[in-house]
Scaffold this motif. Sequence first.
Motif, PDB file in Angstrom:
ATOM      1  N   MET A 102       2.643  12.253 -15.155  1.00  0.00           N
ATOM      2  CA  MET A 102       1.653  11.321 -14.617  1.00  0.00           C
ATOM      3  C   MET A 102       0.407  12.064 -14.162  1.00  0.00           C
ATOM      4  O   MET A 102      -0.723  11.624 -14.423  1.00  0.00           O
ATOM      5  N   LEU A 103       0.603  13.190 -13.479  1.00  0.00           N
ATOM      6  CA  LEU A 103      -0.548  13.974 -13.025  1.00  0.00           C
ATOM      7  C   LEU A 103      -1.367  14.466 -14.214  1.00  0.00           C
ATOM      8  O   LEU A 103      -2.602  14.423 -14.197  1.00  0.00           O
ATOM      9  N   GLU A 104      -0.672  14.952 -15.251  1.00  0.00           N
ATOM     10  CA  GLU A 104      -1.364  15.431 -16.447  1.00  0.00           C
ATOM     11  C   GLU A 104      -2.151  14.315 -17.125  1.00  0.00           C
ATOM     12  O   GLU A 104      -3.242  14.525 -17.654  1.00  0.00           O
ATOM     13  N   ALA A 105      -1.591  13.089 -17.104  1.00  0.00           N
ATOM     14  CA  ALA A 105      -2.217  11.957 -17.785  1.00  0.00           C
ATOM     15  C   ALA A 105      -3.242  11.241 -16.915  1.00  0.00           C
ATOM     16  O   ALA A 105      -3.935  10.331 -17.381  1.00  0.00           O
ATOM     17  N   GLY A 106      -3.341  11.627 -15.643  1.00  0.00           N
ATOM     18  CA  GLY A 106      -4.281  10.973 -14.735  1.00  0.00           C
ATOM     19  C   GLY A 106      -3.817   9.596 -14.283  1.00  0.00           C
ATOM     20  O   GLY A 106      -4.632   8.771 -13.871  1.00  0.00           O
ATOM     21  N   VAL A 107      -2.511   9.352 -14.337  1.00  0.00           N
ATOM     22  CA  VAL A 107      -1.948   8.082 -13.859  1.00  0.00           C
ATOM     23  C   VAL A 107      -1.554   8.277 -12.399  1.00  0.00           C
ATOM     24  O   VAL A 107      -0.689   9.103 -12.083  1.00  0.00           O
ATOM     25  N   ASP A 108      -2.180   7.526 -11.501  1.00  0.00           N
ATOM     26  CA  ASP A 108      -2.037   7.841 -10.076  1.00  0.00           C
ATOM     27  C   ASP A 108      -1.430   6.709  -9.244  1.00  0.00           C
ATOM     28  O   ASP A 108      -1.629   6.650  -8.025  1.00  0.00           O
ATOM     29  N   LYS A 109      -0.680   5.813  -9.877  1.00  0.00           N
ATOM     30  CA  LYS A 109      -0.067   4.702  -9.141  1.00  0.00           C
ATOM     31  C   LYS A 109       1.393   4.575  -9.544  1.00  0.00           C
ATOM     32  O   LYS A 109       1.711   4.534 -10.736  1.00  0.00           O
ATOM     33  N   LEU A 110       2.281   4.490  -8.540  1.00  0.00           N
ATOM     34  CA  LEU A 110       3.708   4.381  -8.847  1.00  0.00           C
ATOM     35  C   LEU A 110       4.411   3.506  -7.815  1.00  0.00           C
ATOM     36  O   LEU A 110       4.267   3.706  -6.603  1.00  0.00           O
ATOM     37  N   VAL A 111       5.182   2.550  -8.311  1.00  0.00           N
ATOM     38  CA  VAL A 111       6.081   1.735  -7.489  1.00  0.00           C
ATOM     39  C   VAL A 111       7.490   2.210  -7.795  1.00  0.00           C
ATOM     40  O   VAL A 111       7.939   2.151  -8.941  1.00  0.00           O
ATOM     41  N   PHE A 112       8.186   2.684  -6.775  1.00  0.00           N
ATOM     42  CA  PHE A 112       9.517   3.251  -6.948  1.00  0.00           C
ATOM     43  C   PHE A 112      10.569   2.234  -6.531  1.00  0.00           C
ATOM     44  O   PHE A 112      10.562   1.736  -5.412  1.00  0.00           O
ATOM     45  N   SER A 113      11.466   1.933  -7.460  1.00  0.00           N
ATOM     46  CA  SER A 113      12.597   1.067  -7.156  1.00  0.00           C
ATOM     47  C   SER A 113      13.654   1.918  -6.482  1.00  0.00           C
ATOM     48  O   SER A 113      14.494   2.537  -7.140  1.00  0.00           O
ATOM     49  N   SER A 114      13.619   1.975  -5.163  1.00  0.00           N
ATOM     50  CA  SER A 114      14.517   2.828  -4.398  1.00  0.00           C
ATOM     51  C   SER A 114      15.794   2.049  -4.064  1.00  0.00           C
ATOM     52  O   SER A 114      16.217   1.179  -4.829  1.00  0.00           O
ATOM     53  N   SER A 115      16.398   2.324  -2.940  1.00  0.00           N
ATOM     54  CA  SER A 115      17.680   1.697  -2.626  1.00  0.00           C
ATOM     55  C   SER A 115      17.962   1.741  -1.137  1.00  0.00           C
ATOM     56  O   SER A 115      17.575   2.688  -0.447  1.00  0.00           O
ATOM     57  N   ALA A 116      18.678   0.742  -0.659  1.00  0.00           N
ATOM     58  CA  ALA A 116      19.148   0.754   0.720  1.00  0.00           C
ATOM     59  C   ALA A 116      20.281   1.759   0.908  1.00  0.00           C
ATOM     60  O   ALA A 116      20.708   1.998   2.044  1.00  0.00           O
ATOM     61  N   ALA A 117      20.756   2.359  -0.195  1.00  0.00           N
ATOM     62  CA  ALA A 117      21.749   3.430  -0.075  1.00  0.00           C
ATOM     63  C   ALA A 117      21.172   4.629   0.666  1.00  0.00           C
ATOM     64  O   ALA A 117      21.927   5.495   1.126  1.00  0.00           O
ATOM     65  N   THR A 118      19.852   4.694   0.805  1.00  0.00           N
ATOM     66  CA  THR A 118      19.235   5.774   1.583  1.00  0.00           C
ATOM     67  C   THR A 118      19.646   5.709   3.055  1.00  0.00           C
ATOM     68  O   THR A 118      19.624   6.717   3.746  1.00  0.00           O
TER      69      THR A 118
END
Length: 323
Positions: A102-118
């Motif tokens: 992403m950094l190499e491609a200049g894509v600077d937005k990310l939504v992470f599908s995380s978890s309540a397992a954290t």
Amino acid sequence: MGWLVTGGAGYIGAHVVRAFQAAGIEATVLDDLSSGISSFVPDGVPVVRASLLDRAAVREALHGIDGVVHVAGFKYAGVSVQRPLHTYEQNVSAMVILLQEMLEAGVDKLVFSSSAATFGVPDVDLVTETTATRPESPYGESKLIGEWLLADVGRANGLQHTSLRYFNVVGSGTPELYDASPHNLFPLVFDALVNGRTPKIFGTDYDTPDGTCVRDYIHVSDLAEAHVAAAQRLAAGQEIEPIYNLGSGEGSSVRQIMDTIREVTGIDFEPELHPRRPGDPDRIVATGELAARDLGWQMRHTLQQMVASAWEARQKAGDSYPG
């Protein structure tokens, strides 16, 4: 231009793709189909069939992309205890490669599908974003490390990001999409009923109104819409929290789930009662107040609607259902 959905051929990811379509936003899918199903991807949606560990494929998939919704991963908490290295490879090493590309491609937005397992087994009945994280499985640990990676890259390289934590995802937004996980409650109960077995309840002596565990259950379409709302907020450059819980604030008990399944399916059964399993807390429910404030999050489906949509999808799958 559009958004890349990793794991977009999976149960959750395919709903996210459809939510993007409903919002008029183009989506591309990256999925190795290890657990995803190719028919889940709508016609006309570009698909890169590859693992996130395939750096060249990730680079190809990111071409012309505005942002990423990262859903792909190894999601089986119990199995992760027996396969920790595989879990870290799929969830941590893959995240590192994704962020590097992403950094190499200049894509600077990310939504992470995380978890309540954290959270592991929290010592509070109502979980908030500030509740201490004490994951108890390699899966939960890998999701938490993913959140740390996002925060670090955000500070170092300006990545705009947010992580969505949630518990049990159920239901279906369209009968063509079903949950085929061999470890989730709804598929386990449906599979038992379809094959003439009796569903099981583990533990009836918990400190809850009916003695069975209480958990958050959220409809997959509500979850998908939250991911798209987060992507839209990032795209608009609006302020966003690093973490959002997607919860009901109330939860449902296993007994309530069984009763609703009996009512919806019309199959009369009395669950087998077994002793509780080690480590299962009485009640874990999250508040979704922050997500409601920023992402318009709300529980738009009742428990009966969740069960009915899931059952319809399971029946439609018929012989194509795995196993």
